[in-house]
Design a protein around this motif. Structure first.
Motif, PDB file in Angstrom:
ATOM      1  N   PRO A  80      26.756  10.838   0.192  1.00  0.00           N
ATOM      2  CA  PRO A  80      26.437  12.314  -0.007  1.00  0.00           C
ATOM      3  C   PRO A  80      25.643  12.565  -1.847  1.00  0.00           C
ATOM      4  N   GLY A  81      24.670  12.815  -2.476  1.00  0.00           N
ATOM      5  CA  GLY A  81      24.570  13.615  -3.680  1.00  0.00           C
ATOM      6  C   GLY A  81      23.094  12.632  -3.731  1.00  0.00           C
ATOM      7  N   THR A  82      23.611  11.469  -3.554  1.00  0.00           N
ATOM      8  CA  THR A  82      22.497  10.607  -3.708  1.00  0.00           C
ATOM      9  C   THR A  82      21.016  11.369  -3.087  1.00  0.00           C
ATOM     10  N   LEU A  83      19.378  10.798  -4.279  1.00  0.00           N
ATOM     11  CA  LEU A  83      18.414  12.005  -3.773  1.00  0.00           C
ATOM     12  C   LEU A  83      16.965  10.522  -3.944  1.00  0.00           C
ATOM     13  N   PRO A  84      16.270  10.510  -2.925  1.00  0.00           N
ATOM     14  CA  PRO A  84      15.480   9.448  -3.225  1.00  0.00           C
ATOM     15  C   PRO A  84      14.442   9.359  -4.438  1.00  0.00           C
ATOM     16  N   VAL A  85      13.964   8.476  -4.903  1.00  0.00           N
ATOM     17  CA  VAL A  85      12.592   8.406  -6.154  1.00  0.00           C
ATOM     18  C   VAL A  85      11.144   7.058  -6.010  1.00  0.00           C
ATOM     19  N   LEU A  86      10.799   8.158  -5.248  1.00  0.00           N
ATOM     20  CA  LEU A  86       9.359   7.176  -5.192  1.00  0.00           C
ATOM     21  C   LEU A  86       9.079   6.005  -5.849  1.00  0.00           C
ATOM     22  N   ASN A  87       9.162   4.862  -5.126  1.00  0.00           N
ATOM     23  CA  ASN A  87       8.828   4.054  -5.895  1.00  0.00           C
ATOM     24  C   ASN A  87       6.892   3.697  -6.497  1.00  0.00           C
ATOM     25  N   ARG A  88       6.456   3.622  -7.285  1.00  0.00           N
ATOM     26  CA  ARG A  88       5.041   3.890  -7.335  1.00  0.00           C
ATOM     27  C   ARG A  88       4.227   2.302  -7.448  1.00  0.00           C
ATOM     28  N   ARG A  89       4.743   1.838  -7.115  1.00  0.00           N
ATOM     29  CA  ARG A  89       4.235   0.672  -6.618  1.00  0.00           C
ATOM     30  C   ARG A  89       4.128   0.591  -5.537  1.00  0.00           C
ATOM     31  N   ALA A  90       5.239   0.647  -4.759  1.00  0.00           N
ATOM     32  CA  ALA A  90       4.773   0.395  -3.004  1.00  0.00           C
ATOM     33  C   ALA A  90       3.738   1.375  -2.672  1.00  0.00           C
ATOM     34  N   VAL A  91       3.768   2.719  -2.839  1.00  0.00           N
ATOM     35  CA  VAL A  91       2.504   3.177  -3.367  1.00  0.00           C
ATOM     36  C   VAL A  91       1.064   2.990  -3.538  1.00  0.00           C
ATOM     37  N   GLU A  92       1.394   1.975  -4.638  1.00  0.00           N
ATOM     38  CA  GLU A  92      -0.177   1.536  -4.830  1.00  0.00           C
ATOM     39  C   GLU A  92      -0.969  -0.107  -3.632  1.00  0.00           C
ATOM     40  N   LEU A  93       0.405  -0.629  -3.236  1.00  0.00           N
ATOM     41  CA  LEU A  93       0.404  -1.542  -2.386  1.00  0.00           C
ATOM     42  C   LEU A  93      -0.527  -0.480  -1.259  1.00  0.00           C
ATOM     43  N   GLY A  94       0.267   0.216  -0.930  1.00  0.00           N
ATOM     44  CA  GLY A  94      -0.204   1.261   0.428  1.00  0.00           C
ATOM     45  C   GLY A  94      -1.856   1.728   0.581  1.00  0.00           C
ATOM     46  N   ILE A  95      -2.229   2.271  -0.769  1.00  0.00           N
ATOM     47  CA  ILE A  95      -3.019   2.459  -1.248  1.00  0.00           C
ATOM     48  C   ILE A  95      -4.410   0.654  -0.845  1.00  0.00           C
ATOM     49  N   ARG A  96      -3.605   0.040  -1.944  1.00  0.00           N
ATOM     50  CA  ARG A  96      -4.758  -1.535  -1.746  1.00  0.00           C
ATOM     51  C   ARG A  96      -5.186  -1.414  -0.611  1.00  0.00           C
ATOM     52  N   ALA A  97      -4.121  -1.537   0.126  1.00  0.00           N
ATOM     53  CA  ALA A  97      -4.270  -1.736   1.626  1.00  0.00           C
ATOM     54  C   ALA A  97      -5.030  -1.046   2.199  1.00  0.00           C
ATOM     55  N   GLY A  98      -4.886   0.462   2.302  1.00  0.00           N
ATOM     56  CA  GLY A  98      -5.794   1.284   3.293  1.00  0.00           C
ATOM     57  C   GLY A  98      -7.529   1.151   2.604  1.00  0.00           C
ATOM     58  N   VAL A  99      -7.800   0.667   1.518  1.00  0.00           N
ATOM     59  CA  VAL A  99      -8.905   0.384   0.664  1.00  0.00           C
ATOM     60  C   VAL A  99      -9.604  -1.093   1.465  1.00  0.00           C
ATOM     61  N   ALA A 100      -9.249  -2.003   1.432  1.00  0.00           N
ATOM     62  CA  ALA A 100      -9.573  -2.787   2.247  1.00  0.00           C
ATOM     63  C   ALA A 100      -9.610  -3.080   3.789  1.00  0.00           C
ATOM     64  N   LEU A 101      -8.612  -2.315   4.476  1.00  0.00           N
ATOM     65  CA  LEU A 101      -9.263  -1.713   5.365  1.00  0.00           C
ATOM     66  C   LEU A 101     -10.284  -0.415   5.624  1.00  0.00           C
ATOM     67  N   GLY A 102     -10.650  -0.350   4.795  1.00  0.00           N
ATOM     68  CA  GLY A 102     -12.398   0.673   4.917  1.00  0.00           C
ATOM     69  C   GLY A 102     -11.850   2.079   4.945  1.00  0.00           C
ATOM     70  N   CYS A 103     -10.539   2.974   5.230  1.00  0.00           N
ATOM     71  CA  CYS A 103      -9.656   3.386   5.291  1.00  0.00           C
ATOM     72  C   CYS A 103      -9.870   4.490   4.317  1.00  0.00           C
ATOM     73  N   SER A 104      -9.747   6.365   4.558  1.00  0.00           N
ATOM     74  CA  SER A 104     -10.181   7.033   3.119  1.00  0.00           C
ATOM     75  C   SER A 104      -8.513   6.907   3.260  1.00  0.00           C
ATOM     76  N   ILE A 105      -8.115   7.582   2.096  1.00  0.00           N
ATOM     77  CA  ILE A 105      -6.940   7.493   1.129  1.00  0.00           C
ATOM     78  C   ILE A 105      -6.832   9.085   0.756  1.00  0.00           C
ATOM     79  N   ARG A 106      -6.075   9.976   0.942  1.00  0.00           N
ATOM     80  CA  ARG A 106      -5.105  10.734   1.447  1.00  0.00           C
ATOM     81  C   ARG A 106      -4.709  11.271  -0.611  1.00  0.00           C
ATOM     82  N   ALA A 107      -5.412  12.343  -0.754  1.00  0.00           N
ATOM     83  CA  ALA A 107      -5.054  12.715  -2.418  1.00  0.00           C
ATOM     84  C   ALA A 107      -3.591  13.502  -2.599  1.00  0.00           C
ATOM     85  N   VAL A 108      -3.310  13.896  -1.350  1.00  0.00           N
ATOM     86  CA  VAL A 108      -1.833  14.170  -1.155  1.00  0.00           C
ATOM     87  C   VAL A 108      -1.138  14.054   0.670  1.00  0.00           C
TER      88      VAL A 108
END
Ligand code: ADP
Ligand code: MG
Length: 263
Positions: free
Chosen positions: A54-82
Motif C-alpha cells: 500500500p502507498g507505492t505508486l508507479p513511475v513510468l520508465n522513459r527508456r521503456a517508452v523509447e524502446l517501444g517507439i523504436r520497435a514501432g518505427v521499425a515495424l512501420g507503425c504510427s506512434i501515438r502522441a498521447v
C-alpha cells in the motif's frame, strides 16, 4: 486420425500471434528494481512497488517508452502522441497488486506491418494491429509433491512490449518465419535480447481453421507462452489437426486457451 497433409487439403489455417518482448531496460517499467533475468536468486529484484505494498505508486520508465517507439518505427507503425495505461484486474498470486498495468484503448503504436516469405516463396505483408507496453507478472513455482507454491517476483514489473499481429498467417512455417523476422529486428535494434529460453521473447498463438475457399474466420483457440520456433510450428500443426478432427466429427469448437506440452 487424418494426417496434417490430408487436413491441409481441406482446411486453411488462420493464425495471429501476440508476441511478448521484454524490453532491454536496466530497471523495471514502473519502479527502480533491476529488470535483469535472475532465477538463481529469487525475490532479490524487488522493491515495495513490485510487491503491491500500500502507498507505492508507479513511475513510468522513459527508456521503456523509447524502446517501444523504436520497435514501432521499425515495424512501420504510427506512434501515438498521447497513449494511455489501464489497469487489467485479475486475482492471482503472481500479481500482488491485483491488477496488471497495460494499455487497452490507446496503445503506443498501431497499424504496422512486417514482410515475410510465404510457403510458395513469395513476399507477403503481415499486418501488425498494435504494440502496447505492459508489466510482466511474477513466476509461480509449483513444488513437486508439496502442498504449497512458491512465487518469485524478480520478473514482476519487467517491461514488455506486446506486438499483436492481424490474423494474416496461413501456416506453421509462416508463423515461425514471422517470429524469426520479428526477433531479428528487435535484437538488431537492441529493443529486446531475444532470449527465448529465458522467456525474453514468447508468443501466444491464436489458431483457427476454415474450409479452403471460405472467407469468414473460424473460432480461434489461443496457445499461451510458446518459447521456441520449433514449438510454435509443432503447436500449430497439432492444433490444426485437432480442430479439423473435431469439426469433421461434427463437433463444435469453443474459444479457449490451451497450453502446449512439447513432450
Ligand atoms: P485477446 O487479447 O483477447 O486474445 P487480441 O485482440 O489482443 O485479443 O488478440 C487476438 C489475436 O488473435 C490477434 O493476434 C489476432 O490476429 C488473432 N485472431 C483473431 N481472430 C482470429 C481467428 N479467427 N483465427 C486466428 N487468429 C485470430
Ligand atoms: Mg490474447
Amino acid at each position: 486420425m487424418a494426417t496434417l497433409d490430408q487436413v491441409l487439403g481441406r482446411w486453411e489455417p488462420v493464425i495471429g500471434l501476440e508476441v511478448h518482448a521484454q524490453l532491454s531496460t536496466t530497471t523495471k517499467i514502473f519502479s527502480s528494481a533491476p529488470a535483469t533475468f535472475d532465477v538463481e536468486h529469487p525475490n532479490t529484484h524487488v522493491v515495495p512497488y513490485c510487491l503491491g505494498l500500500p502507498g507505492t505508486l508507479p513511475v513510468l520508465n522513459r527508456r521503456a517508452v523509447e524502446l517501444g517507439i523504436r520497435a514501432g518505427v521499425a515495424l512501420g507503425c504510427s506512434i501515438r502522441a498521447v497513449s494511455e495505461f489501464s489497469r487489467k484486474h485479475y486475482f492471482y498470486p503472481d500479481l500482488p497488486k491485483g491488477y496488471q498495468i497495460s494499455q487497452l484503448d490507446l496503445p503506443l503504436c498501431e497499424h504496422g506491418a512486417l514482410s515475410i516469405t510465404t510457403d510458395d516463396g513469395k513476399p507477403r505483408l503481415v499486418h501488425i494491429d498494435r504494440i502496447h507496453l505492459e508489466e510482466d507478472a511474477g513466476k509461480n513455482l509449483h513444488v513437486e509433491g508439496e502442498a504449497y507454491t512458491l512465487v518469485d517476483y524478480n520478473r514482476a514489473g519487467v517491461p514488455l512490449a506486446e506486438i499483436v499481429s492481424a490474423p494474416d498467417l496461413r501456416s506453421a512455417g509462416e508463423a515461425a518465419r514471422y517470429l524469426k523476422a520479428l526477433r531479428a529486428i528487435l535484437v538488431a535494434l537492441d529493443v529486446c535480447d531475444g532470449n527465448m529460453e529465458q522467456g525474453s521473447l514468447r508468443a501466444d498463438i491464436n489458431v483457427s481453421i476454415r474450409p479452403r475457399g471460405a472467407q469468414v474466420l473460424g473460432t480461434r483457440v489461443e496457445i499461451k507462452n510458446v518459447n521456441s520456433f520449433r514449438f510454435v510450428e509443432q503447436a500449430i500443426e497439432h492444433e490444426v489437426v485437432r480442430q479439423a478432427g473435431l469439426l469433421e466429427d461434427g463437433g463444435k469448437l469453443v474459444q479457449e486457451t490451451r497450453l502446449y506440452d512439447s513432450a
